[in-house]
Design an enzyme around this catalytic site. Structure first.
Site, short mmCIF file in Angstrom:
data_model
loop_
_atom_site.label_atom_id
_atom_site.label_comp_id
_atom_site.label_asym_id
_atom_site.label_seq_id
_atom_site.Cartn_x
_atom_site.Cartn_y
_atom_site.Cartn_z
N ASP A 93 -21.15 -5.92 -20.11
CA ASP A 93 -21.04 -4.77 -21.01
C ASP A 93 -21.35 -5.21 -22.44
O ASP A 93 -20.78 -6.20 -22.92
CB ASP A 93 -19.59 -4.24 -20.90
CG ASP A 93 -19.38 -2.89 -21.53
OD1 ASP A 93 -20.37 -2.15 -21.69
OD2 ASP A 93 -18.22 -2.57 -21.84
N SER A 235 -13.85 7.73 -22.25
CA SER A 235 -12.44 7.93 -21.91
C SER A 235 -11.99 9.31 -22.39
O SER A 235 -12.47 9.81 -23.41
CB SER A 235 -11.58 6.85 -22.57
OG SER A 235 -11.60 5.68 -21.76
N ILE A 276 -15.69 3.71 -18.68
CA ILE A 276 -14.30 4.04 -19.00
C ILE A 276 -13.49 2.76 -19.11
O ILE A 276 -13.39 1.98 -18.16
CB ILE A 276 -13.70 4.97 -17.91
CG1 ILE A 276 -14.47 6.30 -17.90
CG2 ILE A 276 -12.20 5.21 -18.15
CD1 ILE A 276 -14.15 7.22 -16.74
N ASP A 277 -12.91 2.53 -20.26
CA ASP A 277 -12.07 1.37 -20.49
C ASP A 277 -10.73 1.80 -21.11
O ASP A 277 -9.66 1.49 -20.58
CB ASP A 277 -12.80 0.37 -21.42
CG ASP A 277 -12.05 -0.94 -21.58
OD1 ASP A 277 -10.99 -1.11 -20.94
OD2 ASP A 277 -12.51 -1.80 -22.35
#
Ligand code: G3H
Ligand code: 13P
Ligand code: ZN
Length: 330
Positions: A93, A235, A276-277
Site C-alpha cells: 500500500d 472508511s 479500508i484501514d
C-alpha cells in the site's frame, strides 16, 4: 527471489476482471499484526470473499517485512484449514520508491502500489512505468495513482483534494502500463475526513458529508472503459465505535467517514478495489477500551486482543456482505 506463486497467493488481474463484470469491489484491508490477519481471513472465508491483504511501509517498519510475508503465506494455509480456499492478494500500500516496490516483488508480494501522485505529472509517469516494467516480468500487478486525496497519505500530508483530472487518465494508463488506477473523488485517509461545517444534517439529525464526485468517476470511466479503478480512504467511521471509544476514556472529536451507501454505489461502477484501514482501527480500539475499562483486573493480552479480533471480524463480514458486495464471489 521468492515468487508469490510459490506462496499460494494471486495477483489482482483476474479478481478485478470479475469484480468489474459482477458490479462489486474487492476489499483491501490493511494489516500489521496477527489478530488483524486472522480477522480478515476468517471473515473473508466465512463470507466467501476474495481479499487483498495490504501492507503499508509503516506496517513493514512496525511488524518486520519478513514476518509480514510469512504471515501472508500462513494466511493461505489458514484459509485452507478454515475449510475454503479464497483468492488472497498480498499488496504493498502506498509504495513511494522503485526500490521499495522491487524489494516487495522480490519477497513474495503479488501486487504493489506505486504512489507518485504527489510528484509532478511526468515524474509520476516515469516512476510508475519503471515499477510496471519490473513488476510485469514477474506477473505482479501494479496500482498507480492520479490526483491527491485530502488528509494524510503515509508521510505525505495533503491539505485539500486535488481531484483526478479525467483528461490525464488515458495518457497515464497507456504510457505507464498500470493494471489499476487509484483516483481522488472526495475520499480521504483517516477517521476525520470531514469537518461538521462541511456536512449537512438529515431528518434524524445525523451529519451527512458532501457526496463523492461521481461525475468525475463517470468521466474517467468514459475515457478508460473497463479499466479497474481503486478508491482509497474508504472508511465509514461507524459512530457506534466512536461512542464506545469516547465512553471508555477516548477523546475522538468530529470523526466523520464516507457513508456506506456512497461506497455501495461506487462498488457497482468501475471501482474494483476499496481500501479500508481506519474502521478496523476503530473497531479494535473500541473493543480493547471496553475490556480494559470494565475489567480493570484483566492483564492477559488475549482477554482484550481476542474481543478486538472478534469485533474486527464482524466489521469485515459486514463490509463484504453489505457494502462491497464481494461476499459469495470467491
Ligand atoms: O493509507 C494509509 C493506510 O491507512 C496505512 O496507514 O501508513 O499508518 O500504516 P499507515
Ligand atoms: P481509510 O483511512 O479511510 O481506512 O483508508 C485506508 C487506505 O486508503 C489505505 O491505503
Ligand atoms: Zn490509501
Amino acid at each position: 527471489m521468492v515468487s508469490y506463486k510459490e506462496l499460494g497467493l494471486v495477483n489482482s488481474r483476474e479478481l478485478f476482471k470479475k469484480a468489474m463484470e459482477g458490479g462489486y469491489a474487492i476489499p483491501a484491508f490493511n494489516f500489521n499484526n496477527m489478530e488483524q490477519m486472522q480477522a480478515i481471513i476468517s471473515a473473508c472465508v466465512e463470507t466467501r470473499s476474495p481479499v487483498i491483504l495490504q501492507v503499508s511501509s509503516g506496517a513493514r517498519r512496525y511488524a518486520n517485512q519478513t514476518l509480514l510475508r510469512y504471515m501472508a503465506q500462513g494466511a493461505v494455509q489458514y484459509a485452507k484449514e478454515l475449510g475454503y480456499e479464497i483468492p488472497i492478494v498480498l499488496h504493498l500500500d502506498h509504495g513511494d520508491t522503485f526500490e521499495l516496490c522491487k524489494d516487495c516483488i522480490n519477497t513474495g508480494f503479488s501486487s504493489v502500489m506505486i504512489d507518485g501522485s504527489h510528484l509532478p505529472y511526468e515524474e509520476n509517469v516515469a516512476l510508475t512505468k519503471k515499477v510496471v516494467e519490473y513488476a510485469h516480468q514477474y506477473d505482479v500487478t501494479v496500482e498507480g495513482e492520479l490526483g491527491i486525496l485530502a488528509g494524510i497519505e503515509d508521510d505525505v500530508v495533503a491539505e485539500s483534494h486535488t481531484y483526478t483530472e479525467p483528461d490525464e487518465v488515458v495518457d497515464f494508463v497507456t504510457r505507464t502500463g498500470v493494471d489499476s488506477l487509484a483516483i481522488s473523488i472526495g475520499t480521504s485517509h483517516g477517521a476525520f475526513k470531514f469537518t461538521p461545517e462541511q456536512c449537512t444534517r438529515n431528518e434524524e439529525g445525523v451529519l451527512v458529508p458532501p457526496p463523492l464526485r461521481f461525475d468525475i468517476l463517470e468521466e474517467i470511466e468514459e475515457r478508460i472503459p473497463g479499466f479497474p479503478i481503486v478508491l482509497h480512504g474508504s472508511s465509514s467511521v461507524p459512530q457506534e465505535y466512536v461512542e464506545i471509544i469516547n465512553k471508555y476514556g477516548g477523546k475522538l472529536k468530529d470523526s466523520i467517514g464516507i457513508p456506506e451507501d456512497q461506497l455501495r454505489k461506487a462498488a457497482q461502477s468501475a471501482v474494483c478495489k476499496i481500501n479500508i484501514d481506519s474502521d478496523g482501527r476503530l473497531a479494535m480500539t473500541a473493543a480493547v477500551r471496553e475490556v480494559l475499562a470494565t475489567q480493570p483486573a484483566e492483564f492477559d493480552p488475549r482477554k482484550y486482543m481476542g474481543p478486538a479480533r472478534e469485533e474486527l471480524k464482524k466489521l469485515y463480514m459486514h463490509k463484504t456482505k453489505n457494502v462491497l458486495g464481494s461476499a459469495g464471489k470467491a
